[in-house]
Write a protein that holds these residues in place. Structure first.
Motif, PDB file in Angstrom:
ATOM      1  N   GLY A   1       0.850  -1.123   0.145  1.00  8.29           N
ATOM      2  CA  GLY A   1      -0.120   0.052  -0.041  1.00  8.29           C
ATOM      3  C   GLY A   1       0.741   1.157  -0.049  1.00  8.29           C
ATOM      4  O   GLY A   1       2.216   1.270  -0.266  1.00  8.29           O
ATOM      5  N   TRP A   2       0.100   2.266   0.117  1.00  5.47           N
ATOM      6  CA  TRP A   2       0.756   3.784   0.264  1.00  5.47           C
ATOM      7  C   TRP A   2       0.509   4.575   1.472  1.00  5.47           C
ATOM      8  O   TRP A   2      -0.805   4.198   2.049  1.00  5.47           O
ATOM      9  CB  TRP A   2       0.307   4.265  -1.033  1.00  5.47           C
ATOM     10  CG  TRP A   2       0.654   3.756  -2.367  1.00  5.47           C
ATOM     11  CD1 TRP A   2       0.028   2.814  -3.165  1.00  5.47           C
ATOM     12  CD2 TRP A   2       1.942   3.994  -2.982  1.00  5.47           C
ATOM     13  NE1 TRP A   2       0.712   2.277  -4.101  1.00  5.47           N
ATOM     14  CE2 TRP A   2       1.921   3.276  -4.144  1.00  5.47           C
ATOM     15  CE3 TRP A   2       3.195   4.897  -2.646  1.00  5.47           C
ATOM     16  CZ2 TRP A   2       3.124   3.211  -5.087  1.00  5.47           C
ATOM     17  CZ3 TRP A   2       3.961   5.121  -3.630  1.00  5.47           C
ATOM     18  CH2 TRP A   2       4.085   4.206  -4.698  1.00  5.47           C
ATOM     19  N   PHE A   3       1.317   5.159   1.870  1.00  5.23           N
ATOM     20  CA  PHE A   3       1.207   6.167   2.965  1.00  5.23           C
ATOM     21  C   PHE A   3       1.670   7.514   2.370  1.00  5.23           C
ATOM     22  O   PHE A   3       2.393   7.669   1.231  1.00  5.23           O
ATOM     23  CB  PHE A   3       2.051   6.027   4.166  1.00  5.23           C
ATOM     24  CG  PHE A   3       1.410   4.704   5.117  1.00  5.23           C
ATOM     25  CD1 PHE A   3       1.176   3.499   4.522  1.00  5.23           C
ATOM     26  CD2 PHE A   3       1.037   5.099   6.420  1.00  5.23           C
ATOM     27  CE1 PHE A   3       0.987   2.589   5.345  1.00  5.23           C
ATOM     28  CE2 PHE A   3       0.320   3.887   7.158  1.00  5.23           C
ATOM     29  CZ  PHE A   3       0.620   2.869   6.612  1.00  5.23           C
ATOM     30  N   ARG A   4       1.385   8.746   3.205  1.00  7.26           N
ATOM     31  CA  ARG A   4       2.014  10.136   2.838  1.00  7.26           C
ATOM     32  C   ARG A   4       2.061  10.794   4.038  1.00  7.26           C
ATOM     33  O   ARG A   4       1.449  10.610   4.911  1.00  7.26           O
ATOM     34  CB  ARG A   4       0.882  10.601   1.672  1.00  7.26           C
ATOM     35  CG  ARG A   4      -0.241  11.055   2.314  1.00  7.26           C
ATOM     36  CD  ARG A   4      -1.408  11.656   1.249  1.00  7.26           C
ATOM     37  NE  ARG A   4      -2.535  11.870   1.908  1.00  7.26           N
ATOM     38  CZ  ARG A   4      -3.665  12.610   1.155  1.00  7.26           C
ATOM     39  NH1 ARG A   4      -3.395  12.616  -0.303  1.00  7.26           N
ATOM     40  NH2 ARG A   4      -4.779  13.056   1.677  1.00  7.26           N
ATOM     41  N   GLN A   5       2.893  11.729   4.007  1.00  2.47           N
ATOM     42  CA  GLN A   5       3.502  12.531   4.971  1.00  2.47           C
ATOM     43  C   GLN A   5       3.736  13.948   4.539  1.00  2.47           C
ATOM     44  O   GLN A   5       4.569  14.322   3.561  1.00  2.47           O
ATOM     45  CB  GLN A   5       4.601  11.907   5.692  1.00  2.47           C
ATOM     46  CG  GLN A   5       4.710  12.326   7.227  1.00  2.47           C
ATOM     47  CD  GLN A   5       5.619  11.787   7.821  1.00  2.47           C
ATOM     48  OE1 GLN A   5       6.699  11.029   7.383  1.00  2.47           O
ATOM     49  NE2 GLN A   5       5.632  12.020   9.181  1.00  2.47           N
ATOM     50  N   VAL A   6       3.190  14.898   5.323  1.00  2.00           N
ATOM     51  CA  VAL A   6       3.645  16.229   5.161  1.00  2.00           C
ATOM     52  C   VAL A   6       4.439  16.461   6.147  1.00  2.00           C
ATOM     53  O   VAL A   6       4.271  16.142   7.470  1.00  2.00           O
ATOM     54  CB  VAL A   6       2.345  17.310   4.676  1.00  2.00           C
ATOM     55  CG1 VAL A   6       1.725  16.857   3.579  1.00  2.00           C
ATOM     56  CG2 VAL A   6       1.650  17.117   6.056  1.00  2.00           C
ATOM     57  N   PRO A   7       5.538  17.657   6.138  1.00  2.23           N
ATOM     58  CA  PRO A   7       6.339  18.217   7.365  1.00  2.23           C
ATOM     59  C   PRO A   7       5.382  18.622   8.436  1.00  2.23           C
ATOM     60  O   PRO A   7       4.364  19.284   8.271  1.00  2.23           O
ATOM     61  CB  PRO A   7       7.010  19.501   6.734  1.00  2.23           C
ATOM     62  CG  PRO A   7       7.122  19.012   5.289  1.00  2.23           C
ATOM     63  CD  PRO A   7       5.701  18.310   4.964  1.00  2.23           C
TER      64      PRO A   7
END
Length: 122
Positions: free
Chosen positions: A35-41
């Motif tokens: 799968g996929w995750f995402r992250q912003v600062p």
């Protein structure tokens, strides 16, 4: 040794599309999910989508449902994320992930990719 190599990130205007790819190698078992995750600062990493390796069932976070599509090519151990109708709030570093068991989202991720930047301009 398990390796996940991502590609396909970039800059796109709002409403546009991008396709992320993640090539996986080194697995000795089929009892896992991708799968996929995402992250912003400054924020926690956020689960985006997952796909079962056993039956191909797909799962999505509410924020991307209807716009993103996850798929996989099991013969090539590759997972894709087609992202349509992108919004500025989709801007993040996207990480490919692999975890054992069928949990969506997972409580624990066993392997991470290096991340690829997706930037959506308004």
């Amino acid at each position: 040794e398990v390796q996940l190599v991502e590609s396909g990130g970039g800059l796109v205007q709002a409403g546009g599309s991008l396709r992320l790819s993640c090539a996986a190698s080194g697995f000795t078992s089929d009892d896992y999910a991708k799968g996929w995750f995402r992250q912003v600062p400054g924020k926690e990493r956020e689960w985006v989508s997952g796909i079962s390796s056993s039956d191909g069932s797909t799962y999505y976070a509410n924020s991307v449902k209807g716009r993103f599509t996850i798929s996989s090519d099991n013969a090539k151990y590759t997972v894709y994320l087609q992202m349509n109708r992108l919004k500025p709030e989709d801007t993040a570093v996207y990480y490919c992930a692999v975890w054992y068991g069928n949990y969506y989202p997972p409580n624990y991720v066993d392997y991470w990719g290096q991340g690829t930047q997706v930037t959506v301009s308004s």
